[in-house]
Scaffold this active site. Sequence first.
Site, mmCIF file in Angstrom:
data_model
loop_
_atom_site.group_PDB
_atom_site.id
_atom_site.type_symbol
_atom_site.label_atom_id
_atom_site.label_comp_id
_atom_site.label_asym_id
_atom_site.label_seq_id
_atom_site.Cartn_x
_atom_site.Cartn_y
_atom_site.Cartn_z
ATOM 1 C CG HIS A 1 0.452 -28.059 -7.694
ATOM 2 N ND1 HIS A 1 -0.271 -28.767 -8.630
ATOM 3 C CD2 HIS A 1 1.286 -27.255 -8.405
ATOM 4 C CE1 HIS A 1 0.118 -28.406 -9.849
ATOM 5 N NE2 HIS A 1 1.054 -27.489 -9.744
ATOM 6 C CG ASP B 1 -0.702 -23.141 -13.098
ATOM 7 O OD1 ASP B 1 -0.026 -22.198 -12.641
ATOM 8 O OD2 ASP B 1 -0.212 -24.258 -13.388
ATOM 9 C CG HIS C 1 1.717 -27.394 -13.836
ATOM 10 N ND1 HIS C 1 2.283 -26.130 -13.848
ATOM 11 C CD2 HIS C 1 2.610 -28.220 -14.411
ATOM 12 C CE1 HIS C 1 3.497 -26.213 -14.393
ATOM 13 N NE2 HIS C 1 3.713 -27.460 -14.742
ATOM 14 C CG ASP D 1 2.142 -22.328 -15.470
ATOM 15 O OD1 ASP D 1 0.957 -22.054 -15.711
ATOM 16 O OD2 ASP D 1 2.492 -23.001 -14.475
#
Length: 341
Positions: free
Chosen positions: A159, A195, A197, A284
């Site tokens: 991120h 991931d 996200h 995740d």
Amino acid sequence: MKAVYTPLHARHEGGFELYRGQLVPTFETPDRAEFIRAALAAAGHELVQPREIPESRLLGVHDAEFVEFLRGAYARWHSEGRQGHVIPSGFPARGLRRDRRPRGISGSLGYYAFDASTPIVAGTWDAVLAAARSAMTAAAIVSEGEPAAYALCRPPGHHAARSTYGGYCYLNNAALAAQYLLDEGRRRVAVIDVDYHHGNGTQEIFWERDDVLFVSLHGDPETEYPWFLGYADERGAGRGEGHTLNLPLPAGTGWDEYQAALDTALDSIRRYAPEALVVSLGVDTFVADPISSFKLEGRHYPLIGALLADLGLPTVLVQEGGYAVAEIGSNVAGVLGAFAD
Ligand code: Q9C
Ligand code: ZN
């Protein structure tokens, strides 16, 4: 394979984060890394320490003033009269000035951070630098001829962009690994981000470049963090036009739909014909993850590993998210095990 690990990760322990209106214990905890370390050691992977790679290497990806800000933020917070953890509370949304970098610590935090879920504590910088060095060490190992290497990075990185941090991430470990591979002579590198996200930071860093292909499978930002990037119409710009591919998937996605999207991602990587691969390896996507909504099961991680290994590319795997701590080790080991075969 070689797995880069250092106990320095444990110096970063965020404590509490603001989650859906409540202060709750952070999901991104030191025991995540310890469970992964134990599972990799048990599976016979060789744990190695990160090298003392010069900090100047960070500047291939990050802004120098941003790096100095992260290094000094905790000390400034306390010298300017605040207490506890460093957490931003105001951001330059539409209508506010984004060109000003305020002198004080609270304004500086709002300028550099993009959320309030990424606390800075006394040991954060030590862990952040160690994670960045771990990713670059794995890249060095692959540059020197190993077919694959893994970096147990904590905190994660995807991120974080050139001069912004958030989403539990401070420096972009995967982008640093990709840049390292390029600096050591690879001409084209693909980054695949699995991931849950969207890897908004990695996308932003390579947005206008054609020497890195960025491909991401993730929860649809219409409802999933980070909400403001990761849509299918984002394709890169300038020389980078067509070198970003986003495959957002709805909450509830299970293996069949996931595998179809992964096939699309792998096809685009084959067409690009890179000389190396970086995997932003978040687990995740697991059904029991406490902050995510895909439905992958333990048996699917070796399948992901096999599909990635089938690309036949020198590969650096970089740890990102994964918050179902009890299963995080076996899920990561599942992906890595497919590379050994
Ligand atoms: N209400 C990584 O997996 N908080 N970062 C989301 C949703 C931030 C996840 C809050 C999640 C960041 C590396
Ligand atoms: Zn994630």
